[in-house]
Design an enzyme around this catalytic site. Structure first.
Site, PDB file in Angstrom:
ATOM      1  N   MET A  30       0.843  -1.201   0.000  1.00 33.47           N
ATOM      2  CA  MET A  30       0.000   0.000   0.000  1.00 33.47           C
ATOM      3  C   MET A  30       0.877   1.249   0.000  1.00 33.47           C
ATOM      4  O   MET A  30       0.429   2.340   0.366  1.00 33.47           O
ATOM      5  CB  MET A  30      -0.958  -0.011   1.193  1.00 33.47           C
ATOM      6  CG  MET A  30      -1.994  -1.105   1.101  1.00 33.47           C
ATOM      7  SD  MET A  30      -3.520  -0.781   2.015  1.00 33.47           S
ATOM      8  CE  MET A  30      -2.916  -0.725   3.683  1.00 33.47           C
ATOM      9  N   HIS A  37       9.559  -3.571   3.142  1.00 38.78           N
ATOM     10  CA  HIS A  37       9.038  -3.773   1.786  1.00 38.78           C
ATOM     11  C   HIS A  37      10.178  -4.079   0.803  1.00 38.78           C
ATOM     12  O   HIS A  37      10.057  -4.974  -0.038  1.00 38.78           O
ATOM     13  CB  HIS A  37       8.324  -2.511   1.285  1.00 38.78           C
ATOM     14  CG  HIS A  37       7.051  -2.188   2.011  1.00 38.78           C
ATOM     15  ND1 HIS A  37       6.901  -1.045   2.758  1.00 38.78           N
ATOM     16  CD2 HIS A  37       5.868  -2.846   2.101  1.00 38.78           C
ATOM     17  CE1 HIS A  37       5.689  -1.017   3.259  1.00 38.78           C
ATOM     18  NE2 HIS A  37       5.044  -2.098   2.892  1.00 38.78           N
ATOM     19  N   GLN A 156      -2.757 -12.373   8.127  1.00 37.94           N
ATOM     20  CA  GLN A 156      -3.037 -12.072   6.722  1.00 37.94           C
ATOM     21  C   GLN A 156      -2.359 -13.085   5.808  1.00 37.94           C
ATOM     22  O   GLN A 156      -2.937 -13.515   4.801  1.00 37.94           O
ATOM     23  CB  GLN A 156      -2.551 -10.666   6.387  1.00 37.94           C
ATOM     24  CG  GLN A 156      -2.657 -10.303   4.916  1.00 37.94           C
ATOM     25  CD  GLN A 156      -2.177  -8.894   4.627  1.00 37.94           C
ATOM     26  OE1 GLN A 156      -2.901  -7.936   4.813  1.00 37.94           O
ATOM     27  NE2 GLN A 156      -0.941  -8.768   4.180  1.00 37.94           N
TER      28      GLN A 156
END
Length: 283
Positions: A30, A37, A156
């Site tokens: 996002m 990341h 998740q």
């Protein structure tokens, strides 16, 4: 580095890679990229011929509209960060909402089973339906061979594995270890919104998880849980939302420890109005 806003252009670009049997990796984000990341992207670059990094703040996974509005959007700096890696092998998909949700911003409904309703699912109703919706959309657009997800969002990660099982998409899900700041705080895009006082206090979360892991060797799950709850009560900067010890594979709460089973501790806490999550393997 190629940057696409429209899925039709991205799909056309990736077609040649598929025709030549080159592997495609996917790193969904996002945005507000940090070293965590970039670690996912680095791993994906090692494993694949080309890596698609998606930068899209997905509205269907926010049950708090204010959190959606305040979520950092830093596309320019994100692209600069990706350029420090191997940009010729990176493709960025940074679409407008209407390109991802042409029929309107609505989650699909999936039978995700038990894991949807524990921990994050209890406190963020609809969150995992939104996550599954956007990930399936991205899988359909990119058609990757492998997709990379960080273990900080461990629940998740299990949801994504369940999604692949449900949809039958031929995609290998690659879990990647949590990256931490030097003081132990799990890297998160939300960290940049912390006040100085809350940023200073936030490493308490990981410190407490490590202590809970040590206690878990000799104490019951309920004893460890009570200890963690009491420790957070003493901290004036952090408010505990939940602490849970669960079976690592099923995410079912531990009633009684069993040999040869793997357990994990999960925590969510508020630092002011910023919600932070973390977890640790216990054995």
């Amino acid at each position: 580095m190629k940057v696409f806003e429209l899925k039709k252009n991205l799909e056309a670009y990736l077609l040649d890679f598929r025709k030549s049997a080159k592997t495609i990796g996917l790193v969904p984000t996002m945005g507000a990229l940090h070293s965590g990341h970039l670690a996912l992207v680095k791993q994906a670059l090692l494993d694949n011929h080309v890596v698609v990094v998606t930068i899209f703040v997905n509205p269907t996974q926010f049950n708090n509209s204010e959190d959606l509005i305040k979520y950092p959007r830093t596309l320019e700096s994100d692209l600069k960060a990706l350029n420090t890696l191997t940009p010729d092998n990176i493709v960025v998909y940074a679409p407008p909402v209407k390109d991802v949700y042409p029929q309107g911003i609505v989650s699909k409904q999936y039978n995700l089973g038990y894991i949807e309703h524990e921990m994050e699912g209890k406190f963020r109703p609809g969150h995992f339906q939104g996550v599954a919706t956007i990930v399936e959309n991205l899988f359909d657009i990119v058609k990757p061979n492998k997709a990379y997800f960080g273990e900080k969002d461990y629940q998740q990660l299990q949801i994504i594995k369940k999604l692949v099982e449900i949809t039958g998409q031929p995609i290998e899900i690659i879990p990647c270890s949590i990256l931490r700041e030097s003081d132990g705080l799990a890297m998160s895009s939300r960290n940049q919104r912390l006040t100085p006082a809350h940023r200073e206090a936030a490493p308490f979360i990981y410190k407490t998880l490590k202590a809970a892991k040590k206690k878990f060797g000799t104490k019951s799950a309920s004893e460890v849980t009570n200890w963690v709850v009491n420790e957070f009560k003493k901290n004036k900067f952090l408010e505990l939302e939940y602490f849970a010890i669960a079976d690592q594979s099923t995410l079912k709460p531990v009633m009684r420890k069993q040999k040869f089973k793997k357990y994990r501790a999960f925590v969510a806490a508020f630092a002011g109005d910023i919600r932070l999550i973390d977890n640790i393997a216990l054995n």
